[in-house]
Design a protein around this motif. Structure first.
Motif, PDB file in Angstrom:
ATOM      1  N   ASN A 113       9.605   1.298  -3.531  1.00  0.00           N
ATOM      2  CA  ASN A 113       8.825   2.442  -3.996  1.00  0.00           C
ATOM      3  C   ASN A 113       7.406   2.384  -3.389  1.00  0.00           C
ATOM      4  N   ASP A 114       7.271   3.016  -2.221  1.00  0.00           N
ATOM      5  CA  ASP A 114       5.983   2.942  -1.498  1.00  0.00           C
ATOM      6  C   ASP A 114       4.826   3.491  -2.309  1.00  0.00           C
ATOM      7  N   GLU A 115       5.114   4.563  -3.070  1.00  0.00           N
ATOM      8  CA  GLU A 115       4.027   5.183  -3.828  1.00  0.00           C
ATOM      9  C   GLU A 115       3.448   4.185  -4.839  1.00  0.00           C
ATOM     10  N   GLU A 116       4.339   3.500  -5.556  1.00  0.00           N
ATOM     11  CA  GLU A 116       3.908   2.519  -6.555  1.00  0.00           C
ATOM     12  C   GLU A 116       3.163   1.345  -5.878  1.00  0.00           C
TER      13      GLU A 116
ATOM     14  N   ASN B 264       1.535   1.349  -3.074  1.00  0.00           N
ATOM     15  CA  ASN B 264       0.219   1.790  -2.585  1.00  0.00           C
ATOM     16  C   ASN B 264      -0.787   1.904  -3.721  1.00  0.00           C
ATOM     17  N   LYS B 265      -0.303   2.395  -4.875  1.00  0.00           N
ATOM     18  CA  LYS B 265      -1.198   2.518  -6.034  1.00  0.00           C
ATOM     19  C   LYS B 265      -1.728   1.150  -6.439  1.00  0.00           C
TER      20      LYS B 265
END
Ligand SMILES: CC(=O)N[C@H]1[C@@H](OP(=O)(O)OP(=O)(O)OC[C@H]2O[C@@H](n3ccc(=O)[nH]c3=O)[C@H](O)[C@@H]2O)O[C@H](CO)[C@@H](O)[C@@H]1O
Length: 358
Positions: free
Chosen positions: A326-329, A331-332
């Motif tokens: 999960n790239d979004e997670e 990155n966050k």
């Protein structure tokens, strides 16, 4: 005139690496540096390998009165080495191993400095900060917990890290390790000694991890468990290769290449995670004495890491395999870690020492 600095440290990587980082800065600036540590723990090899003069003393943990008695020899050895070397200052990097030199140094009227790697002050630093000129702290939270009347003794600098970490870049390290464009790097490390619960959890999922060609695992098992793990992997017909090792000398490079790190919450690992802005899943070592939970809380309270207890190590690995996709997670989490980053602590510490006037 060049000054002589005595550094006392030992026991685990977390106490030794920051001392080496400061020692190297001092050498670069023309100072003479001598290390004193335990004659039987990992500093006896690590410190001379880095080119420093090392004196080993026979020091044991101060668990009870009998152990204090068995340490009499170490106090005498510490006294002798200080008398012989006549250091201008002594810097202690925590752990019971530093106690004989700090005590004898105090008695002999030496200027004492301390460095604390953890969020909570350790026993040795608690004992000596009142007689020290300064105690350098890794984390702001530690300073906030110190009584106002003592705060002038402390300075938050961050943890001294290995110098090359400040110029490392993810893409270069991935190329060096020959990581494919579509591969995600999952690093699992139990700190300098390894972590049994974490290792057992990894063994259970290793076959699945190996099947998934988009995940490249690096796993530092620790020396103690390696033989047993090796056997278990052979039983599962999994080849132990250069990605599963008791200890990685290039840990920092692997960390820089990693997309996610699952690890204990030793102070140095936490500081390296901050410096490299890495998402992490932390399983602190279950002992109040070493204070890893407090180290982990700094990242967790900033929503920069997930925290699991030792008994939930299986769940931690499952979660890792889920969020690594999960790239979004990721990155966050990485953006939130960035806020906790400190500048080069070894530079700051060296600048603060009272050795620059002739
Ligand atoms: C069980 C115990 O007493 N743990 C303590 C010990 O941790 P310990 O030394 O295990 O852990 P840290 O995370 O502080 O430091 C480990 C260091 O070793 C390096 N490394 C690790 C594995 C490897 O394969 N290669 C490698 O180079 C890491 O990059 C890091 O620089 O000292 C820390 C600093 O006081 C404390 O916070 C920990 O609570």
């Amino acid at each position: 005139m060049n000054k002589k600095i005595m550094i006392t440290t030992g026991g685990t990587g977390g106490h030794i690496y920051p001392a080496l980082a400061v020692g190297k800065k001092l050498l670069d600036r023309g100072m003479e540096v001598i290390f004193v540590g335990s004659s039987s723990r990992m500093e006896k090899d690590l410190v001379p390998e880095e080119g420093f003069k090392f004196v080993g003393i026979d020091v044991f943990p101060f668990q009870n009165f009998r152990k204090i008695l068995s340490n009499i020899k170490s106090f005498l050895q510490a006294f002798k080495v200080i008398k012989k070397e006549q250091p201008d200052i002594i810097i202690g990097f925590g752990n019971y191993i530093s106690i004989p030199v700090l005590l004898m140094g105090t008695i002999l009227g030496k200027k004492i400095y301390l460095q604390e790697q953890n969020a909570d002050l350790g026993m040795a630093n608690k004992l000596f900060y009142k007689v020290a000129k300064k105690c350098f702290l890794a984390f702001d939270t530690t300073y906030e917990e110190i009584s106002v009347k003592d705060q002038h003794k402390f300075l938050v600098t961050g943890n001294p890290l290995r110098e090359d970490i400040y110029t490392m870049d993810k893409e270069t390290e991935r190329e060096r390790l020959k990581i494919g464009k579509d591969e995600k790097v999952l690093l699992i490390t139990g700190g300098s000694l390894g972590a049994k619960s974490l290792n057992e959890a990894v063994i259970k999922s290793l076959k699945d991890i190996y099947k998934d060609k988009t995940i490249r695992i690096y796993w530092a098992t620790g020396e103690k468990n390696f033989g047993e793990i090796n056997q278990k992997l052979e039983d599962q017909q999994i080849k132990v290769s250069d990605i599963i090792k008791p200890y990685f000398n290039n840990m920092i490079n692997i960390m820089a290449a990693a997309d996610l790190i699952v690890c204990r919450a030793g102070a140095l690992t936490v500081s390296e995670i901050m410096q490299l802005e890495k998402p992490s899943i932390l399983i602190p070592y279950n002992s109040i004495k070493v204070g890893q939970y407090e180290n982990a809380k700094i990242l967790e309270e900033n929503n920069a890491a997930l925290l699991y207890s030792d008994s939930k190590a299986d769940e931690a690995i499952e979660k890792a395999l889920e969020i690594i996709k999960n790239d979004e997670e990721l990155n966050k989490m990485s953006r939130r870690v960035k806020n906790l980053k400190k500048s080069n602590a070894a530079d700051k510490i060296v600048e603060c020492l009272d050795i620059w006037r002739s």
